[in-house]
Design a protein around this motif. Structure first.
Motif, PDB file in Angstrom:
ATOM      1  N   GLY A 128       2.834   5.941   7.676  1.00 53.99           N
ATOM      2  CA  GLY A 128       3.263   7.069   8.485  1.00 53.99           C
ATOM      3  C   GLY A 128       3.520   8.301   7.657  1.00 53.99           C
ATOM      4  O   GLY A 128       3.464   8.275   6.417  1.00 53.99           O
ATOM      5  N   PRO A 129       3.814   9.388   8.347  1.00 53.37           N
ATOM      6  CA  PRO A 129       4.110  10.636   7.630  1.00 53.37           C
ATOM      7  C   PRO A 129       5.346  10.503   6.756  1.00 53.37           C
ATOM      8  O   PRO A 129       6.182   9.618   6.964  1.00 53.37           O
ATOM      9  N   GLN A 130       5.479  11.405   5.801  1.00 53.41           N
ATOM     10  CA  GLN A 130       6.596  11.342   4.869  1.00 53.41           C
ATOM     11  C   GLN A 130       7.909  11.732   5.561  1.00 53.41           C
ATOM     12  O   GLN A 130       7.914  12.416   6.577  1.00 53.41           O
ATOM     13  N   GLY A 131       9.014  11.216   4.967  1.00 54.97           N
ATOM     14  CA  GLY A 131      10.338  11.568   5.444  1.00 54.97           C
ATOM     15  C   GLY A 131      11.010  10.515   6.291  1.00 54.97           C
ATOM     16  O   GLY A 131      12.168  10.681   6.692  1.00 54.97           O
ATOM     17  N   LYS A 132      10.313   9.447   6.600  1.00 53.18           N
ATOM     18  CA  LYS A 132      10.894   8.415   7.465  1.00 53.18           C
ATOM     19  C   LYS A 132      10.717   7.023   6.858  1.00 53.18           C
ATOM     20  O   LYS A 132      10.496   6.047   7.558  1.00 53.18           O
ATOM     21  N   ALA A 133      10.826   6.945   5.537  1.00 58.08           N
ATOM     22  CA  ALA A 133      10.607   5.674   4.839  1.00 58.08           C
ATOM     23  C   ALA A 133      11.592   4.603   5.288  1.00 58.08           C
ATOM     24  O   ALA A 133      11.245   3.422   5.439  1.00 58.08           O
ATOM     25  N   LYS A 134      12.853   4.994   5.516  1.00 56.90           N
ATOM     26  CA  LYS A 134      13.859   4.015   5.934  1.00 56.90           C
ATOM     27  C   LYS A 134      13.517   3.400   7.280  1.00 56.90           C
ATOM     28  O   LYS A 134      13.649   2.190   7.493  1.00 56.90           O
ATOM     29  N   SER A 135      13.055   4.216   8.216  1.00 53.53           N
ATOM     30  CA  SER A 135      12.673   3.710   9.534  1.00 53.53           C
ATOM     31  C   SER A 135      11.474   2.779   9.428  1.00 53.53           C
ATOM     32  O   SER A 135      11.432   1.725  10.078  1.00 53.53           O
ATOM     33  N   TYR A 136      10.481   3.153   8.601  1.00 57.86           N
ATOM     34  CA  TYR A 136       9.329   2.279   8.407  1.00 57.86           C
ATOM     35  C   TYR A 136       9.766   0.930   7.830  1.00 57.86           C
ATOM     36  O   TYR A 136       9.275  -0.131   8.223  1.00 57.86           O
ATOM     37  N   ASN A 137      10.695   0.997   6.879  1.00 55.33           N
ATOM     38  CA  ASN A 137      11.170  -0.225   6.240  1.00 55.33           C
ATOM     39  C   ASN A 137      11.855  -1.141   7.260  1.00 55.33           C
ATOM     40  O   ASN A 137      11.665  -2.365   7.251  1.00 55.33           O
ATOM     41  N   GLU A 138      12.647  -0.547   8.168  1.00 50.60           N
ATOM     42  CA  GLU A 138      13.344  -1.355   9.171  1.00 50.60           C
ATOM     43  C   GLU A 138      12.370  -1.971  10.168  1.00 50.60           C
ATOM     44  O   GLU A 138      12.555  -3.106  10.608  1.00 50.60           O
ATOM     45  N   ILE A 139      11.320  -1.242  10.513  1.00 48.82           N
ATOM     46  CA  ILE A 139      10.301  -1.815  11.405  1.00 48.82           C
ATOM     47  C   ILE A 139       9.592  -2.975  10.709  1.00 48.82           C
ATOM     48  O   ILE A 139       9.315  -4.017  11.310  1.00 48.82           O
ATOM     49  N   GLY A 140       9.311  -2.811   9.419  1.00 51.30           N
ATOM     50  CA  GLY A 140       8.691  -3.894   8.658  1.00 51.30           C
ATOM     51  C   GLY A 140       9.571  -5.135   8.613  1.00 51.30           C
ATOM     52  O   GLY A 140       9.092  -6.265   8.767  1.00 51.30           O
ATOM     53  N   ARG A 141      10.883  -4.930   8.397  1.00 43.43           N
ATOM     54  CA  ARG A 141      11.807  -6.066   8.395  1.00 43.43           C
ATOM     55  C   ARG A 141      11.860  -6.724   9.766  1.00 43.43           C
ATOM     56  O   ARG A 141      12.010  -7.944   9.881  1.00 43.43           O
ATOM     57  N   ALA A 142      11.746  -5.910  10.818  1.00 44.46           N
ATOM     58  CA  ALA A 142      11.790  -6.462  12.172  1.00 44.46           C
ATOM     59  C   ALA A 142      10.606  -7.383  12.433  1.00 44.46           C
ATOM     60  O   ALA A 142      10.772  -8.508  12.915  1.00 44.46           O
ATOM     61  N   ILE A 143       9.384  -6.945  12.101  1.00 49.26           N
ATOM     62  CA  ILE A 143       8.216  -7.801  12.344  1.00 49.26           C
ATOM     63  C   ILE A 143       8.236  -9.017  11.428  1.00 49.26           C
ATOM     64  O   ILE A 143       7.838 -10.109  11.820  1.00 49.26           O
ATOM     65  N   ALA A 144       8.728  -8.862  10.186  1.00 50.01           N
ATOM     66  CA  ALA A 144       8.812  -9.997   9.262  1.00 50.01           C
ATOM     67  C   ALA A 144       9.783 -11.045   9.789  1.00 50.01           C
ATOM     68  O   ALA A 144       9.517 -12.265   9.725  1.00 50.01           O
ATOM     69  N   THR A 145      10.923 -10.593  10.324  1.00 53.01           N
ATOM     70  CA  THR A 145      11.900 -11.532  10.883  1.00 53.01           C
ATOM     71  C   THR A 145      11.333 -12.235  12.105  1.00 53.01           C
ATOM     72  O   THR A 145      11.543 -13.437  12.308  1.00 53.01           O
ATOM     73  N   LEU A 200       2.858  -4.647   5.265  1.00 49.55           N
ATOM     74  CA  LEU A 200       2.682  -3.501   4.359  1.00 49.55           C
ATOM     75  C   LEU A 200       3.198  -2.245   5.059  1.00 49.55           C
ATOM     76  O   LEU A 200       2.677  -1.870   6.128  1.00 49.55           O
ATOM     77  N   VAL A 201       4.216  -1.609   4.494  1.00 51.72           N
ATOM     78  CA  VAL A 201       4.773  -0.388   5.089  1.00 51.72           C
ATOM     79  C   VAL A 201       4.891   0.689   4.011  1.00 51.72           C
ATOM     80  O   VAL A 201       5.151   0.383   2.842  1.00 51.72           O
ATOM     81  N   GLY A 202       4.704   1.921   4.406  1.00 59.92           N
ATOM     82  CA  GLY A 202       4.834   3.005   3.442  1.00 59.92           C
ATOM     83  C   GLY A 202       4.578   4.356   4.083  1.00 59.92           C
ATOM     84  O   GLY A 202       4.093   4.446   5.222  1.00 59.92           O
ATOM     85  N   GLU A 203       4.894   5.403   3.330  1.00 61.99           N
ATOM     86  CA  GLU A 203       4.678   6.768   3.813  1.00 61.99           C
ATOM     87  C   GLU A 203       3.668   7.464   2.905  1.00 61.99           C
ATOM     88  O   GLU A 203       3.652   7.239   1.688  1.00 61.99           O
ATOM     89  N   VAL A 204       2.813   8.281   3.509  1.00 60.97           N
ATOM     90  CA  VAL A 204       1.776   9.009   2.772  1.00 60.97           C
ATOM     91  C   VAL A 204       1.795  10.471   3.234  1.00 60.97           C
ATOM     92  O   VAL A 204       2.360  10.801   4.279  1.00 60.97           O
ATOM     93  N   ASP A 205       1.136  11.322   2.451  1.00 55.73           N
ATOM     94  CA  ASP A 205       1.205  12.758   2.738  1.00 55.73           C
ATOM     95  C   ASP A 205       0.009  13.285   3.523  1.00 55.73           C
ATOM     96  O   ASP A 205      -0.068  14.479   3.816  1.00 55.73           O
ATOM     97  N   PHE A 206      -0.933  12.401   3.883  1.00 56.54           N
ATOM     98  CA  PHE A 206      -2.137  12.889   4.560  1.00 56.54           C
ATOM     99  C   PHE A 206      -2.190  12.481   6.040  1.00 56.54           C
ATOM    100  O   PHE A 206      -3.189  12.719   6.715  1.00 56.54           O
ATOM    101  N   LEU A 207      -1.140  11.835   6.549  1.00 57.30           N
ATOM    102  CA  LEU A 207      -1.112  11.442   7.957  1.00 57.30           C
ATOM    103  C   LEU A 207      -0.095  12.300   8.708  1.00 57.30           C
ATOM    104  O   LEU A 207       0.964  12.648   8.159  1.00 57.30           O
ATOM    105  N   ASN A 208      -0.407  12.624   9.949  1.00 53.97           N
ATOM    106  CA  ASN A 208       0.561  13.326  10.784  1.00 53.97           C
ATOM    107  C   ASN A 208       1.061  12.474  11.940  1.00 53.97           C
ATOM    108  O   ASN A 208       1.874  12.919  12.742  1.00 53.97           O
ATOM    109  N   LYS A 209       0.535  11.243  12.051  1.00 51.99           N
ATOM    110  CA  LYS A 209       1.068  10.278  13.007  1.00 51.99           C
ATOM    111  C   LYS A 209       0.853   8.878  12.427  1.00 51.99           C
ATOM    112  O   LYS A 209      -0.007   8.687  11.551  1.00 51.99           O
ATOM    113  N   PRO A 210       1.611   7.901  12.905  1.00 58.00           N
ATOM    114  CA  PRO A 210       1.561   6.573  12.270  1.00 58.00           C
ATOM    115  C   PRO A 210       0.210   5.880  12.418  1.00 58.00           C
ATOM    116  O   PRO A 210      -0.479   6.042  13.431  1.00 58.00           O
TER     117      PRO A 210
END
Length: 988
Positions: free
Chosen positions: A257-274, A216-226
Motif C-alpha cells: 500500500g501507499p506510504q504512511g500506514k505501515a502500522k495498519s498494514y502490519n495489523e491486517i497481516g497479523r489478522a490474516i495470519a491469526t 507479505l505486507v509493506g508500503e511502497v512509494d509508487f502505489l496510490n491504492k492498496p
C-alpha cells in the motif's frame, strides 16, 4: 483509500439504527447466510484431514537503497514476534487483534484479488499470475507490473539468518542502480531451500504433514491504492527461500500500500495470519469455492471474538497461552453453526445462562457393563473385545518409558509385599509371611497381567483382607480348627461365587457407582497410604529416640555402661546362657562387662546405666531426611517437564519419567555416603515356607470336621463381597474416560481371573490378591503418553496411556526373583521406600501431574477455606450455589470419616458392605439435590440420566417449534443487512 478512520463501530451502529432494526438484525444474524454457507462447506464429504498450517509474516524493509523482506512474526498455534533487538524470538503468546483490523481484512478480501487453486510452481510465476489478474480486472495499470514484481521478488531474511555485511563491490552495485524497475533477472529469492532452512531446529515443533501460509505486507512509494491478493495453490509447493523452514507453501497473502500506514498494514497481516492458524477458518480456507466463502469464514470468526475494553487492559501485555485450549469441534459441529450469531455475552457466561444451558458430559461406563441376559454373555464379550488387541499388548510395551514404569511399580510392589508379608506373619503365626507374600505377588500378578481384561491393574494384598485373615486365624485357633484347611475351603467357595457373579453379569451393578462412591473409596485408600507412611516414619523416632535434653557443654557426662548382675543372679544365669565366645567353660562372673555390646549385656542379665543408654544419635533424623527427601525430590522432578529449564526431551524423558528411580538412587547413595546404620530392606534369601513344618501345598481333607467344608460358605460370601467391591471400584477408576484408554476393558474377565487366583493361592497357602487402587493409578500415571511435537507455547497434549501387558508382567517377575537380588536390595533404606509410599498416596489424592479421581473432591474441600472472591473458576461453581456444593462435600467427608473409623476397628471386616452403603447414600442424595446440581458435582445414576435425556429431547422439540414460529421470513433486507456498514465500515 483502504484505511480510513471511521466512527467507533458501536457508536456508528447506535447512531444509524433504532431498537427495532437492532432486533431485526440480531434475529437475522442467528440464521445468517454465512452460517448456511459454512455449514454447506464444512459438511462436504472429505476424508482428508486439514493439514496444520505454519504461518510466517514478512514485512518490507529498506536497507539504504536496497529492499528486502524481513521476517517479523510466525504462528504455529500461538504468535511469536521478532523482538526489537532482532536477536531472538519472543515468548509464544495469544494473538491480540484490533477489531478494526479484522473489518479492514474483510474489506481487503472483498475488494482485492482472490485466486483459488492456482497452479503454481515458483514464486516468479505466481507473482506474474497475480499481477496479470489485477491488470485484467483494471485494478492496476500496466506500467506498475515491473515495479510490483521487483518488490515481491526481493530476498527474504529470516530470523535464523544474521545480517550479512556487504562488501564494497556490493555497495557500489547498489548505489549505481538508480531504478527499482529492473528486469526479471534481478530476482533475489532462491529457488531451493538454503542450508539454514534445512537445518532449522524449529522443524521439530511442526507436524510432518504441515503446510505453510506466507503473509507479505509493506508500503511502497509508487502505489496510490492498496495492492491485495489472496492465493491458494492447487498443490503445496516449496518456494525456495520464501519460508523460514522447508515447508511447502499452500497460501499466500500479499498487501502492498501507499506510504504512511505501515502500522495498519502490519495489523491486517497479523489478522490474516491469526485466522490462518484458527482451526475452523483454516478448514474454510482449504475448502472455499469462492471469495464469499472466505468472507463467511471471517464473519464466523467475528461472531466468536471477545472484545476487551481499552481502558481496562493494556494492549502491550502479552497473554500467556492457556494450559488447556478449548476444542474447535463445537464450532465445527452443525449445531454450533446454526447458532453462529449467538452473542458472546451469553456464550461466555456473562449476562445469565443461555436458553439451552449446556450440561456437563456425563461419565459413561460403556458397553462393557451392559447386561446381556445370557449365561456368561459379559465374559464372552470381554474376551471377544480384548483378543484382537492381545498381540499389540506385547509389542507396544517395548518402549523406554516402560523401563521407568517397571522400576517405579516394582519398588512399590516389593515394599507392599514386605509390609503385608510381615503383618500377615504376625497375624497368622507365620503360616503366611514375607516369602509367601513375594511368591503370591509374583504368581497372581503375572497371571493376571498376562490373561486379565485390564492389564494396567496391579494386584496386591489389601488392609481388609489382612484383617479378615487375622480374625479367621484367631477363630480357628480358639475353636481347634485347622486354619490352612479352613482357609482353603473359604477360597474355593469364594472362587465359585465369583464364577456365579461372572456368569450372571453381576458387574452391571457398577453402573450405579458414581463419582461420589469412587471419590470416597479412592480417598480412603490414599489416606491409608499416607497415614501408614507417616506412622512408620514416626515409629523410627520411637525406635531411635532423640535426646532433647542434650547439652554440648556436658558431653563428658553422656555415657552408657554395662554393670554385672548380683552374684546370686549370675550363679542362676551361669548354666543357662551361652557364652559370647561359645566357650562353655567360661563363667559369667569372669566376663569383662564393660566390653560387652548393648545386646550382649541385656542377653546375659546385665544392666545398662548412663544418660545415653536409651538414645540412638543421628538415625531418626537421618531416616526423616531420607523419607522426606525422597518424597519431595520425586514431586519436584515429576513437575520438571513443565518447568522452564532444559530442552523438552531432557525434562520429559530423562528427568520426569525417571523421577522415582533418580530420587531413590540419590538417597540410597546419600545413605551409603553417611554410613549410618539406618533400617534397611530385608528380603528372604531362601526359597522355603516361612513357618517350619508346612509345605507348599494345602490338602483339602483330613484335619477338620465335614461340616466345616459346608459352613465355610458363609465367611466366603463376605470375602467375595470384599473382593468384588475392591476389584471393580479400582477397575472403574482405572478405566475412566479421563485416561483415554482405547483398547477397552474387561470387568467380567478380570473378576473371573481373580476368582481363579483365589482358589490357586488357597491351595498353595499364599495370600489372596485383589486390585490395588493406589498402585494401579501410579502404574497408569507412569505410562501416560503426550504429544512429542507441540506448537511453541502449547502444552503437550495428553494422548492416552501406553496400554500393554509387558510392564506388569516384568514387575511381578522381578518381584518373584527378588529373593535372589538380596545382596543388592539390602542397601535400600526403608525410609526411602516409605517416601515412595507417601508419594503414591499424595499423587493419587491430589493429582501431582494430571487430574485424578480424588482431585475434584480435594478441590471442593479447599473451597471451605477460601473467600468467594479468591475461589478458582470451577465450572460447577457457575451452575450450582456454593452452599449446595459445601453440603455435598460435607456429606462426602462424613462418609469418609465413618469408613476411616470402621477401618481402624475390628469392624473393618464389614468394610466392603460399607462401600455398598456409599451407593445407598448416593441414591438417597437424589431426594436432597436436584438432578441439575448432581449432574455438575457428580454423575447421574443410569435411570435418572436416561430420564433426563428423554426430558431434554422433549424440551428440544418444543423449542424448535417455538423458533420456527418466531423465525423471520426471508426478504430483501437480509442482503441489505449483510452488506451494511455493520459488517464493512471501512469501504471507500
Amino acid at each position: 483509500q483502504l484505511i480510513t478512520p471511521k466512527p467507533h463501530i458501536l457508536g456508528y451502529f447506535k447512531a444509524n439504527t433504532n431498537s427495532n432494526n437492532v432486533e431485526n438484525i440480531l434475529s437475522f444474524h442467528q440464521v445468517s447466510p454465512a452460517a448456511e454457507r459454512l455449514r454447506y462447506i464444512l459438511n462436504e464429504d472429505d476424508d482428508m484431514p486439514t493439514p496444520t498450517l505454519f504461518t510466517e509474516m514478512d514485512t518490507l524493509q529498506r536497507e539504504g537503497d536496497e529492499l528486502e523482506w524481513k521476517e517479523s512474526a510466525r504462528w504455529v498455534k500461538f504468535e511469536e514476534k521478532v523482538e526489537e533487538g532482532g536477536e531472538r524470538w519472543s515468548k509464544p503468546h495469544v494473538s491480540t487483534l484490533s477489531l478494526h483490523s479484522l473489518f479492514e481484512l474483510r474489506t481487503c478480501l472483498q475488494t482485492g484479488t482472490v485466486l483459488l487453486d492456482l497452479d503454481g510452481y515458483s514464486l516468479p510465476q505466481i507473482v506474474d499470475d497475480i499481477i496479470e489478474r489485477q491488470i485484467e480486472e483494471g485494478m492496476i495499470s500496466h506500467d506498475l507490473r515491473e515495479k510490483i514484481s521487483f518488490v515481491l521478488l526481493r530476498k527474504h531474511r529470516h530470523q535464523t539468518k544474521k545480517p550479512i555485511h556487504r562488501s564494497l563491490a556490493d555497495i557500489g552495485k547498489s548505489s549505481s542502480s538508480t531504478s527499482h524497475a529492473q528486469s526479471r533477472s534481478m530476482n533475489d529469492i532462491a529457488d531451493t531451500p538454503s542450508t539454514d532452512q534445512l537445518k532449522n531446529k524449529f522443524m521439530k515443533k511442526i507436524p510432518r504433514d504441515a503446510e505453510a501460509s506466507n503473509v507479505l505486507v509493506g508500503e511502497v512509494d509508487f502505489l496510490n491504492k492498496p495492492f491485495v491478493a489472496f492465493v491458494r495453490l492447487a498443490q503445496a509447493t516449496t518456494l525456495g527461500g520464501l519460508t523460514e523452514v522447508p515447508v511447502p507453501t499452500r497460501f499466500l497473502f500479499i498487501l502492498l500500500g501507499p506510504q504512511g500506514k505501515a502500522k495498519s498494514y502490519n495489523e491486517i497481516g497479523r489478522a490474516i495470519a491469526t485466522l490462518m492458524v484458527d482451526d475452523l477458518f483454516s478448514d474454510v480456507a482449504y475448502k472455499a469455492r469462492d471469495r464469499e466463502d472466505l468472507i463467511a469464514g471471517i464473519d464466523e470468526f467475528l461472531d466468536e471474538v471477545i472484545v476487551l475494553p481499552p481502558g481496562e487492559w493494556d494492549p502491550k501485555i502479552r497473554i500467556e497461552p492457556p494450559k488447556k485450549v478449548p476444542s474447535a469441534d463445537k464450532r465445527k459441529s452443525v449445531f454450533s453453526l446454526n447458532e453462529l450469531g449467538q452473542m458472546n455475552g451469553t456464550a461466555g457466561g456473562g449476562g445469565g445462562l443461555a436458553e439451552d444451558e449446556e450440561m456437563p458430559v456425563q461419565h459413561e461406563l460403556g458397553e462393557e457393563l451392559a447386561f446381556t441376559g445370557r449365561f456368561c454373555g459379559g465374559l464372552y464379550l470381554d474376551i471377544k473385545r480384548k483378543l484382537p488387541w492381545f498381540p499389540s499388548d506385547f509389542y507396544e510395551g517395548f518402549h523406554i518409558q516402560s523401563i521407568s514404569a517397571v522400576l517405579f511399580i516394582y519398588l512399590g510392589c516389593i515394599t507392599n509385599a514386605i509390609t503385608f508379608g510381615g503383618l500377615l506373619g504376625d497375624a497368622t503365626d507365620n503360616y503366611q509371611g514375607v516369602m509367601e507374600s513375594f511368591l503370591g505377588t509374583a504368581l497372581a500378578g503375572s497371571v493376571f497381567c498376562f490373561f486379565g481384561g485390564q492389564p494396567l491393574i496391579i494386584l496386591s494384598s489389601t488392609g481388609p483382607i489382612l484383617i479378615f485373615e487375622k480374625l479367621l486365624f484367631e477363630f480357628s485357633k480358639s475353636n481347634s480348627i485347622d486354619y490352612m484347611e479352613l482357609r482353603l475351603w473359604i477360597g474355593m467357595h469364594s472362587c465359585l461365587q465369583c464364577f456365579i457373579l461372572v456368569a450372571t453379569d453381576a458387574s452391571y451393578i457398577i453402573k450405579y457407582m458414581t463419582r461420589f462412591t469412587e471419590e470416597g473409596f479412592s480417598s480412603l485408600i490414599s489416606f491409608i497410604f499416607i497415614s501408614d507412611a507417616i506412622k512408620k516414619m514416626v515409629g523410627a523416632f520411637k525406635y531411635y529416640p532423640i535426646n532433647t535434653d542434650f547439652k554440648p557443654d556436658y558431653v563428658t557426662t553422656y555415657k552408657c555402661e554395662c554393670l554385672a548382675p548380683d552374684p546370686m543372679a549370675a550363679m542362676i544365669f551361669n548354666g543357662l546362657a551361652p557364652m559370647p565366645d561359645n566357650s562353655s567353660s567360661l563363667n559369667v562372673t569372669a566376663l569383662d562387662w564393660s566390653q560387652l555390646s548393648k545386646k550382649e549385656c541385656v542377653k546375659y542379665g546385665g544392666s545398662l546405666v548412663g544418660k545415653s543408654c536409651k538414645y540412638v544419635p543421628d538415625l531418626a533424623l537421618m531416616s526423616f531426611i531420607l523419607f522426606f527427601g525422597t518424597y519431595s525430590m520425586t514431586v519436584s522432578l515429576k513437575k520438571f517437564k513443565f518447568s522452564r529449564y532444559f530442552p523438552t526431551k531432557v525434562g520429559k524423558l530423562s528427568v520426569s519419567d525417571f523421577s522415582i528411580f533418580m530420587s531413590i538412587m540419590t538417597f540410597v547413595g546419600l545413605d551409603m555416603l553417611m554410613g549410618l546404620k539406618t533400617p534397611k530392606l530385608i528380603v528372604p534369601t531362601e526359597f522355603k515356607p516361612t513357618r517350619p513344618g508346612r509345605g507348599w501345598l494345602v490338602m483339602p481333607f483330613g484335619k477338620n470336621p465335614w461340616w466345616v467344608y459346608l459352613a465355610s460358605f458363609v465367611p466366603a460370601l463376605l470375602v467375595t463381597i470384599l473382593i468384588f467391591m475392591d476389584q471393580q471400584i479400582s477397575a472403574v477408576i482405572v478405566n475412566r474416560k479421563e485416561n483415554k484408554l482405547k483398547k477397552g476393558c474387561g470387568y467380567h474377565l478380570d473378576l473371573f481371573w481373580v476368582g481363579v487366583l483365589m482358589a490357586t493361592c488357597s491351595f498353595l497357602g499364599l495370600p489372596w490378591y485383589v486390585a490395588a487402587t493406589v498402585i494401579s493409578i501410579a502404574h497408569i500415571d507412569s505410562l501416560k503418553m503426550e504429544s512429542e511435537s507441540s506448537a511453541p507455547g502449547e502444552q503437550p497434549q495428553f494422548l492416552g496411556v501406553r496400554e500393554q501387558r509387558v510392564t506388569g508382567i516384568l514387575v511381578f517377575v522381578l518381584t518373584g526373583v527378588s529373593i535372589f537380588l538380596a545382596p543388592v536390595l539390602k542397601f535400600i533404606p526403608m525410609p526411602v521406600l516409605y517416601g515412595v509410599f507417601l508419594y503414591m498416596g499424595v499423587a493419587s489424592l491430589s493429582g501431582i501431574q494430571v487430574p485424578c479421581v480424588c482431585q475434584l473432591f480435594w478441590d471442593r474441600i479447599k473451597l471451605y477455606m477460601m473467600p468467594s472472591k479468591h475461589q478458582p473458576d470451577f465450572t460447577y461453581l457457575r451452575h450450582v450455589p456454593l452452599r449446595r456444593v459445601h453440603l455435598f462435600t460435607l456429606i462426602q467427608i462424613t462418609c469418609l470419616a465413618v469408613l476411616w473409623v470402621l477401618k481402624s476397628t475390628f469392624l473393618a471386616i464389614i468394610f466392603p458392605v460399607m462401600i455398598l452403603g456409599l451407593m445407598v447414600v448416593r441414591k438417597m442424595l437424589d431426594m436432597v439435590f436436584s438432578q441439575h446440581d448432581l449432574a455438575w458435582v457428580d454423575d447421574l445414576l443410569p435411570e435418572k440420566e436416561k430420564k433426563k435425556k428423554d426430558d431434554d429431547k422433549k424440551k428440544g422439540k418444543g423449542k424448535e417449534k417455538e423458533k420456527e414460529k418466531k423465525k423471520p421470513k426471508p426478504d430483501d433486507n437480509e442482503e441489505e443487512v449483510r452488506n451494511s456498514s455493520f459488517f464493512c465500515p471501512l469501504q471507500d
